[in-house]
Design an enzyme around this catalytic site. Sequence first.
Site, PDB file in Angstrom:
ATOM      1  N   CYS A  72       0.872  -1.180   0.000  1.00 45.14           N
ATOM      2  CA  CYS A  72       0.000   0.000   0.000  1.00 45.14           C
ATOM      3  C   CYS A  72       0.905   1.224   0.000  1.00 45.14           C
ATOM      4  CB  CYS A  72      -0.970  -0.030   1.168  1.00 45.14           C
ATOM      5  SG  CYS A  72      -0.220  -0.210   2.804  1.00 45.14           S
TER       6      CYS A  72
ATOM      7  N   ARG B  45      -2.337  -1.028   5.477  1.00 41.48           N
ATOM      8  CA  ARG B  45      -3.482  -1.653   4.818  1.00 41.48           C
ATOM      9  C   ARG B  45      -3.092  -3.006   4.225  1.00 41.48           C
ATOM     10  NH1 ARG B  45      -5.262   3.204   0.924  1.00 41.48           N
ATOM     11  NH2 ARG B  45      -3.033   3.690   1.180  1.00 41.48           N
TER      12      ARG B  45
END
Length: 455
Positions: A408, A413
């Site tokens: 990410c 994430r």
Amino acid sequence: MVLHRKTIIFLLFSCFLILSACSNVSKTTNEKPDKKDSTNLAESIKTEDLKVNIGKDDWVIVDTRSNDAFNGWALDGVERGGHIKGAVDFSANWLNVEVDQKNKKLSDTLKSKGITSDKKVVLYDANGKDAQSVAEYLKGEGFKNLYKYDVKEWAANQDLAMENYPNYEMLVPSSWVNDLTTTKNNGKPYKIFEVSWGDEAKDYKIGHIPGAVHINTDEVEEGPVWNRLKDKELEKFALKNGITTDTTVVLYGSDSMPAFRVAVILKYMGVKDVRVVNGGFTAWKNSNFDVETKVNAKESVSAFGAVVPANPDYIIDLPEAKEILANKSTSTLVDIRSWDEYIGKISGYDYIKPKGRPAGAVWGHAGSDSSNLEDFRNIDHTMRNGSDVLAMWEKDGINPNNKLSFYCGTGWRAAEVLFYADVLGLKNISLYDGGWNEWSMDSSNPVEKGVPNKK
């Protein structure tokens, strides 16, 4: 003996009442009872009838229990954990979540799972409450053909197929954590950590799981790239927090993303039993378990028990990411950012100026912005149905049998999605730690922008 006229009339009337009562009893016994009443909004269905209708286009089987039960945990007295093979999920818990545009999100969820009013809908649970709650909601949405079922009957028959995720135990329900604290893990070492950014630990001080210790994410990563610390420093982090390779480590937070970040790093280091609370601290509070505000101090240990990293392929760096991009037939670098970040419309971060993606990376979905991950979470922030995730990836050309590395902006994430992929049992998976932040720092690294051409 001569009977008085009034006495005769009374006796005849009494006989009539008795015969009428007997007639009614006979009628009630011989006729099938009405399976719908004012308290039950769905008709009961038998196991054999459910079995023959699974997979039919005009039927949909819905697991209304908690996400944990669907994933694989044997809860509420069910003999086998997991869900009926072929079932979709729509948890009764989702109806109690307070969130913006709740009705639209619930409606969209129904449609995405094929739960539509033109079908016969079987709602199953194990506590006699969840299916009823969902039935009430669906009635309000215009559904008519609703059936209910007790999944304990299905689970008790070993010949009937149930599914669970291969590594579902990595993602734990709050009840499991409560049992852990009650039994003290049967004398084996364990630690519970609330994970968030900052020394202030505001959420932790407001309230936390009893016995939990705060971890600041700065303990495992540092700027400006925000990669994990060097291996020797990570070992010091573990020792300071009392973590060894044999410690059962439970992680959670008000926002789960930092907990997944630390979980992935601990697995990379070599901790064998790393768990994350499904749904985070909200799930704990909703279970009405005790909450404490006392600040618990870290307790150190003298030895980690392995050379760090014991699981080195779980997190990779820039050279390995380039190798993955060079072998696209068997490997995929998966972008876990918002669509606008992926196509280079925005960078997603105020401290990252360049926009775009590593050339050749494939979009793997994420959420609305760099702080959210709606595409991989249910409305209550539990893990999304694995079948939904795999179908989403297949649509975008991501082969789960390939070597997959997730990235990410700076790793948070992507770490959560890596953990979910691990729960689903995917092999050859890793986190590209540096992500877009590291890739974009060197102008010689090839970059793409815009919507990729579909071949």
